[in-house]
Every structure is written in structure tokens, then in C-alpha cells.
Design a protein around this motif. Structure first.
Motif, PDB file in Angstrom:
ATOM      1  N   LYS A 276      18.602   8.317  -0.564  1.00  0.00           N
ATOM      2  CA  LYS A 276      17.865   7.217  -1.183  1.00  0.00           C
ATOM      3  C   LYS A 276      18.260   7.040  -2.644  1.00  0.00           C
ATOM      4  N   PRO A 277      18.513   5.794  -3.059  1.00  0.00           N
ATOM      5  CA  PRO A 277      18.793   5.588  -4.469  1.00  0.00           C
ATOM      6  C   PRO A 277      17.555   5.914  -5.311  1.00  0.00           C
ATOM      7  N   LEU A 278      17.777   6.126  -6.598  1.00  0.00           N
ATOM      8  CA  LEU A 278      16.659   6.553  -7.423  1.00  0.00           C
ATOM      9  C   LEU A 278      15.550   5.510  -7.516  1.00  0.00           C
ATOM     10  N   LYS A 279      15.938   4.242  -7.667  1.00  0.00           N
ATOM     11  CA  LYS A 279      14.908   3.195  -7.753  1.00  0.00           C
ATOM     12  C   LYS A 279      15.234   2.096  -6.766  1.00  0.00           C
ATOM     13  N   GLY A 280      14.233   1.660  -6.011  1.00  0.00           N
ATOM     14  CA  GLY A 280      14.440   0.575  -5.049  1.00  0.00           C
ATOM     15  C   GLY A 280      15.170   1.073  -3.827  1.00  0.00           C
ATOM     16  N   SER A 281      15.048   0.366  -2.720  1.00  0.00           N
ATOM     17  CA  SER A 281      15.715   0.800  -1.495  1.00  0.00           C
ATOM     18  C   SER A 281      17.081   0.139  -1.372  1.00  0.00           C
TER      19      SER A 281
ATOM     20  N   LEU B 256       0.822  -1.209   0.000  1.00  0.00           N
ATOM     21  CA  LEU B 256       0.000   0.000   0.000  1.00  0.00           C
ATOM     22  C   LEU B 256       0.864   1.270   0.000  1.00  0.00           C
ATOM     23  N   LEU B 257       1.957   1.236   0.730  1.00  0.00           N
ATOM     24  CA  LEU B 257       2.768   2.448   0.891  1.00  0.00           C
ATOM     25  C   LEU B 257       3.988   2.486  -0.035  1.00  0.00           C
ATOM     26  N   SER B 258       4.352   1.329  -0.579  1.00  0.00           N
ATOM     27  CA  SER B 258       5.524   1.199  -1.477  1.00  0.00           C
ATOM     28  C   SER B 258       6.829   1.635  -0.823  1.00  0.00           C
ATOM     29  N   SER B 259       6.920   1.518   0.470  1.00  0.00           N
ATOM     30  CA  SER B 259       8.171   1.865   1.157  1.00  0.00           C
ATOM     31  C   SER B 259       8.367   0.899   2.314  1.00  0.00           C
ATOM     32  N   ARG B 260       9.524   0.253   2.325  1.00  0.00           N
ATOM     33  CA  ARG B 260       9.779  -0.745   3.363  1.00  0.00           C
ATOM     34  C   ARG B 260       9.832  -0.096   4.755  1.00  0.00           C
TER      35      ARG B 260
END
Lengths: 122, 193
Positions: B99-104, B39-43
Motif C-alpha cells: 500500500k502506498p503511504l497516502k491514498g490507495s 466510515l472506514l476510510s478504505s475503499r
């Protein structure tokens, strides 16, 4: 036929959602959770006994002390305050003073008459 | 403890058995975490929400009414917290300079630690597919997204979803239909391949 292919597409899309990866909870999260609950429980107990802090904070006592001082002073000066009897005496004295003034006033107003009479007598 | 039903464990937890609550966490930590993550797309945010969900459950477990399933109650808390978080990020968007551009960062570590012998190209394809699915899911309205996640990933019945979302069963069905149509349109390229 059309509906059948559409349904197939929908179900294929539904299956495609499987591609989304699942994540595993970290091991630290659990220990962190129990630490947090322990600290919150401690806070809860400290809140119960926080009235001690409230009680011994001198600023909280300022209004109480002020009220007490006012009470003591009023009791001490109670004897010096005018009673209803005193007020009556003062009133009577004032009346007597006024009476004297009135008497003098009478004399003053009658003075020319008195003077005239005294002339006539002469 | 593992053989006991949720209700029995909840009763023990109400009596102050911390082990019982730990067992409930064993059962539902992963589903709640993944629900929040999808739902939030963030770990990081999903982990925060999961922790908050269990903290609230721990504090208010005496208030749990045995009319509904415990999982439904937990997901209801999770849904509310996620919606609050989404509202907050919508109002106050934040950007991390680290934060990297894509993915954590963790995603990156997971790729390095992957011991399976997968060719880089198939790995890339898999990643691309995941991103596309995530984006398609992310583009759905909040209510549709919640309904899809609960139905597709948590295998919940319409009744359970309706209870969590606070709407009727027919509303859930209609939400899911619309979501399926929208997803079909967005993922048509991959579906027809």
C-alpha cells in the motif's frame, strides 16, 4: 452578534464537508455479487441433500453395527445362560454338599467321645 | 421498474424477482458504498462491506418489515457491519506492504486519468483539503461520525438516523451538535480563510 458569527462558522464547516470525494462502485462488484449469491444458493441445495453423504459414510454406521452384533450374540448365547431353574438346582447341590460336610463335622467332633466309649466298652 | 417505489420493488424481490433486487442495488449501492467508505476510510473494506450488506439483504429480504423504509433497513445493516469491521481492525490492525503511504492505488490511477485541465497546485490544494476534512471526520467518535455521515451526505431526517443508530431523536440532535462543534474547531483554519 457573537452567536450569529458562530453559527456562520458552523454552517461553513458543514459546507466544507462537501469537499470529501465520493466514490463510484466498480462494475465487477455487481457481477461478483451475483456470482456469490448463485454459489450460496447451490450450497443451500447441497446442504439439503447432504444427508446422503451422512448416510453413506461408513464411520457413522460403526455404533449401529456394534449394537446389532451385541444383539445377535445375546440372542445366540441366551440358551447357554443360566436360568432361574438352573440357579435353584445349583443352590440345592451346594446345600447337599454342605450337609455332607456338616455330617462329617459331626462325626469329627464326636470322634473322641466315640473313641472313649469304645475304650470303656472294651 | 425505475418508476416503481422501493416498497413495490421489495415486494417483487420477495417474490424472487432478481431484476427487482438488481434495481434496489442500482439505487442504493453507491450510497451504501460511500457511507462505508467515509466510515472506514478504505475503499477495499467499503466494497467488502457493501457486498456483505447486499448479500444479507438478499438472503433476509423476506424478513423485511414494511414499517420502516428499505433504505433505513439497509443502512442499519451497513452500520452494524462497519462497526464490526472497526472493532476488528482496532483489535487486529493490519498493514499492507504494497500500500502506498497516502491514498490507495485507485486514487493514484484516478489522478492520472483526470482529463480536466487543472493546475497541479490547485489539485494539490484540493487533495490537501480532502485529507484535512477526512482526518477531521475520522477524529470524531464513531457515533458522531455515523450521525454526521447520514445527515450530511445521505440527507436523512433525525428520525431515520435515530432508527438506524438505535437511539432517540434528541440523542441524535445532541450528537450532531457536538460533532459540528468539534469539526468547527478542527477545520477553523479553512473556514476562516
Amino acid at each position: 452578534m457573537m452567536n450569529c458569527s458562530k453559527d456562520k462558522l458552523v454552517s461553513k464547516t458543514w459546507d466544507l464537508l462537501d469537499k470529501l470525494k465520493t466514490i463510484e462502485p466498480s462494475k465487477e462488484a455487481r457481477t461478483e455479487f451475483w456470482k456469490k449469491t448463485a454459489s450460496e444458493e447451490l450450497d443451500k441445495y447441497s446442504n439439503i441433500f447432504s444427508w446422503h453423504r451422512f448416510l453413506f459414510r461408513w464411520t457413522r454406521w460403526t455404533p449401529v453395527m456394534a449394537a446389532a452384533m451385541l444383539l445377535v450374540f445375546s440372542l445366540f448365547y441366551k440358551d447357554y445362560l443360566p436360568t432361574s431353574q438352573d440357579k435353584e438346582i445349583v443352590k440345592n447341590i451346594e446345600m447337599l454338599e454342605n450337609l455332607e460336610i456338616f455330617e462329617n463335622l459331626d462325626l469329627l467332633t464326636n470322634l473322641p467321645v466315640v473313641n472313649e466309649e469304645s475304650v470303656e466298652i472294651q | 421498474m425505475t418508476q416503481l417505489s422501493d416498497i413495490q420493488i421489495v415486494k417483487k424481490a420477495i417474490d424472487g424477482d432478481k431484476g427487482a433486487f438488481n434495481e434496489l442495488m442500482n439505487r442504493y449501492e453507491k450510497p451504501i458504498l460511500n457511507f462505508a467508505y467515509r466510515l472506514l476510510s478504505s475503499r477495499t473494506e467499503a466494497e467488502d462491506v457493501t457486498q456483505e450488506v447486499f448479500l444479507r439483504a438478499y438472503k433476509n429480504i423476506e424478513k423485511f418489515e414494511f414499517r420502516a423504509k428499505f433504505s433505513t433497513w439497509l443502512f442499519k445493516i451497513a452500520r452494524n457491519l462497519c462497526l464490526n469491521k472497526l472493532r476488528h481492525t482496532f483489535r487486529f490492525p493490519t498493514f499492507s506492504i504494497n500500500k502506498p503511504l497516502k491514498g490507495s492505488e485507485r486514487d493514484f490511477q484516478m489522478q492520472i486519468e483526470d482529463k480536466k485541465q487543472v493546475s497541479p497546485s490547485s489539485n494539490l490544494l484540493k487533495k490537501e483539503m480532502q485529507d484535512t476534512v477526512r482526518n477531521a471526520l475520522g477524529s470524531l467518535p464513531k457515533t458522531q461520525k455515523i450521525a454526521v455521515i447520514l445527515r450530511r451526505y445521505e440527507d436523512m431526517s433525525y428520525e431515520e438516523i435515530s432508527e438506524i443508530m438505535g437511539c432517540s431523536v434528541s440523542a441524535v440532535k445532541s450528537l450532531l451538535n457536538r460533532a459540528k462543534q468539534a469539526l468547527k474547531n478542527k477545520l477553523s483554519y479553512y473556514v476562516q480563510k
